[in-house]
Design an enzyme around this catalytic site. Structure first.
Site, mmCIF file in Angstrom:
data_model
loop_
_atom_site.group_PDB
_atom_site.id
_atom_site.type_symbol
_atom_site.label_atom_id
_atom_site.label_comp_id
_atom_site.label_asym_id
_atom_site.label_seq_id
_atom_site.Cartn_x
_atom_site.Cartn_y
_atom_site.Cartn_z
ATOM 1 N N GLU A 58 20.774 3.958 16.950
ATOM 2 C CA GLU A 58 19.497 4.571 17.331
ATOM 3 C C GLU A 58 19.629 5.436 18.567
ATOM 4 O O GLU A 58 19.027 6.507 18.652
ATOM 5 C CB GLU A 58 18.427 3.501 17.531
ATOM 6 C CG GLU A 58 17.986 2.803 16.244
ATOM 7 C CD GLU A 58 17.497 3.779 15.183
ATOM 8 O OE1 GLU A 58 17.057 4.897 15.524
ATOM 9 O OE2 GLU A 58 17.553 3.436 13.997
ATOM 10 N N TYR A 90 9.707 4.821 19.963
ATOM 11 C CA TYR A 90 10.369 4.877 18.663
ATOM 12 C C TYR A 90 11.508 3.872 18.554
ATOM 13 O O TYR A 90 11.579 3.089 17.594
ATOM 14 C CB TYR A 90 10.911 6.285 18.350
ATOM 15 C CG TYR A 90 11.942 6.209 17.264
ATOM 16 C CD1 TYR A 90 11.564 6.012 15.942
ATOM 17 C CD2 TYR A 90 13.309 6.213 17.565
ATOM 18 C CE1 TYR A 90 12.507 5.853 14.944
ATOM 19 C CE2 TYR A 90 14.254 6.056 16.583
ATOM 20 C CZ TYR A 90 13.852 5.877 15.277
ATOM 21 O OH TYR A 90 14.780 5.699 14.298
ATOM 22 N N ASP A 136 9.113 8.255 13.868
ATOM 23 C CA ASP A 136 10.076 9.266 14.295
ATOM 24 C C ASP A 136 9.641 10.608 13.714
ATOM 25 O O ASP A 136 8.610 10.715 13.063
ATOM 26 C CB ASP A 136 11.489 8.915 13.826
ATOM 27 C CG ASP A 136 11.700 9.301 12.385
ATOM 28 O OD1 ASP A 136 10.765 9.062 11.590
ATOM 29 O OD2 ASP A 136 12.750 9.848 12.042
#
Length: 307
Positions: free
Chosen positions: A53, A136, A154
DNA sequence: AACTCGTGGGT
DNA sequence: TACCCAAGAGT
């Protein structure tokens, strides 16, 4: 019941799709079309998901893949990364871009060791409190790694909802409360289903409902899509500010850091001076790197990655 | 809220 | 070719 709806001239015949139908459409599509990505395998640890991520923040999947593998090979746990110098993280980051992410990932690993015994926390608020973890990423790690129920917003998901639900081509520049309401309202009730829904919507945005030239012909939501029903109206309002790059401090910072990454140990100022002719801008960029903790100034005009 | 922060590939 | 855009975060 939460529904997907589109504006219609005839208000007596609203176009609404029940959420459960939407879920099955998107989940069925995902099961057929999902990419094989290493951070989606059952073997991927929460730490691996977190590393992916961080790397995927503003960097395309294709360029993340090799960096992700090398990173986890070297630092398979937060403790292993925290035990190394932050400069090593910056070096390993290579050319992924936005190297402050490397520094923040190192700082997050350190915080995980100090505050959570070396294990990536599964609590959303604790994730959010980690360096480099925003709205996010906290939701993504909680959802993907721990199969929790969160609205994961996102750029892909926001675009899918903007089109399919709201009926506009692009979402606003920043995430709005209205978008959070839409995303939360469409979240399946069960944790594990919600987690798969999140990754499925994201994948739809990444592969079909793309920003530039969406493949509406192959979209499973075509019949329910509000933007499609509205005739695919083009985006209204000001275009997003183009991110110019040539000649900016960012470009200079990139060149300076590239020299420091390639070198093991202190680098004399002279080696940095050659990357950019404008003294003023070069000094400003170097000062900025030092202020950000990406570069350490030493005595006698030497510089190195942070130790 | 607007701005900053890298890099490379797609159109 | 010049854009545009990419699983955002921090200030």
């Amino acid at each position: 019941m939460q529904t997907i709806s589109a504006p219609r001239a005839d208000a007596r015949t609203p176009v609404e799709t029940p959420a459960p139908l939407l879920h099955s459409i998107v989940l069925d599509w995902y099961r057929e079309n999902a990419r094989d990505l290493p951070w989606r395998t059952p073997e991927a640890s929460p730490w691996a998901v977190m590393v992916s991520e961080f790397m995927l923040q503003q960097t395309p999947v294709k360029r993340v893949l090799p960096a992700y593998a090398a990173w986890l090979e070297r630092w398979p746990t937060p403790a292993r990364l925290a035990a190394d110098a932050p400069g090593e993280a910056v070096r390993m980051w290579g050319r992924l871009g936005y190297p402050r992410r490397a520094l923040r990932l190192h700082a997050a690993a350190t915080a995980i060791v100090e505050r959570h015994g070396g294990r990536v926390p599964d609590d959303h608020a604790e994730l959010l409190a980690l360096p480099g973890v925003g709205e996010y990423t906290a939701a993504a790690v909680a959802s993907f790694a721990f199969k929790q129920r969160h609205a994961v917003l996102d750029t892909n998901v926001r675009r899918v909802f903007a089109r399919a639900v709201t009926g506009v081509e692009y979402p606003a520049n920043a995430t709005t409360a209205a978008e959070r309401r839409v995303a939360t309202g469409l979240l399946p009730a069960a944790d594990e289903v919600a987690a798969e829904w999140a990754v499925a919507v994201m994948e739809l945005g990444a592969l079909v409902c793309t920003a530039r030239s969406p493949e509406c012909g192959g979209c499973p939501l075509r019949a329910q899509c509000a933007w499609q029903r509205a005739g695919c109206p083009p985006h209204q309002g000001p275009a997003r500010r183009g991110q110019s790059y040539e000649g900016t401090d960012r470009q200079v910072r990139g060149k300076l850091l590239a020299v420091l990454r390639a070198q093991h140990g202190p680098v004399p100022r002279g080696q940095l001076d050659v990357v950019w002719p404008d003294d003023i801008q070069r000094d400003r960029a170097l000062d900025g790197l030092v202020a950000d903790g990406l570069v350490e100034p030493l005595a006698d005009g030497y510089f190195q990655l942070p130790q």
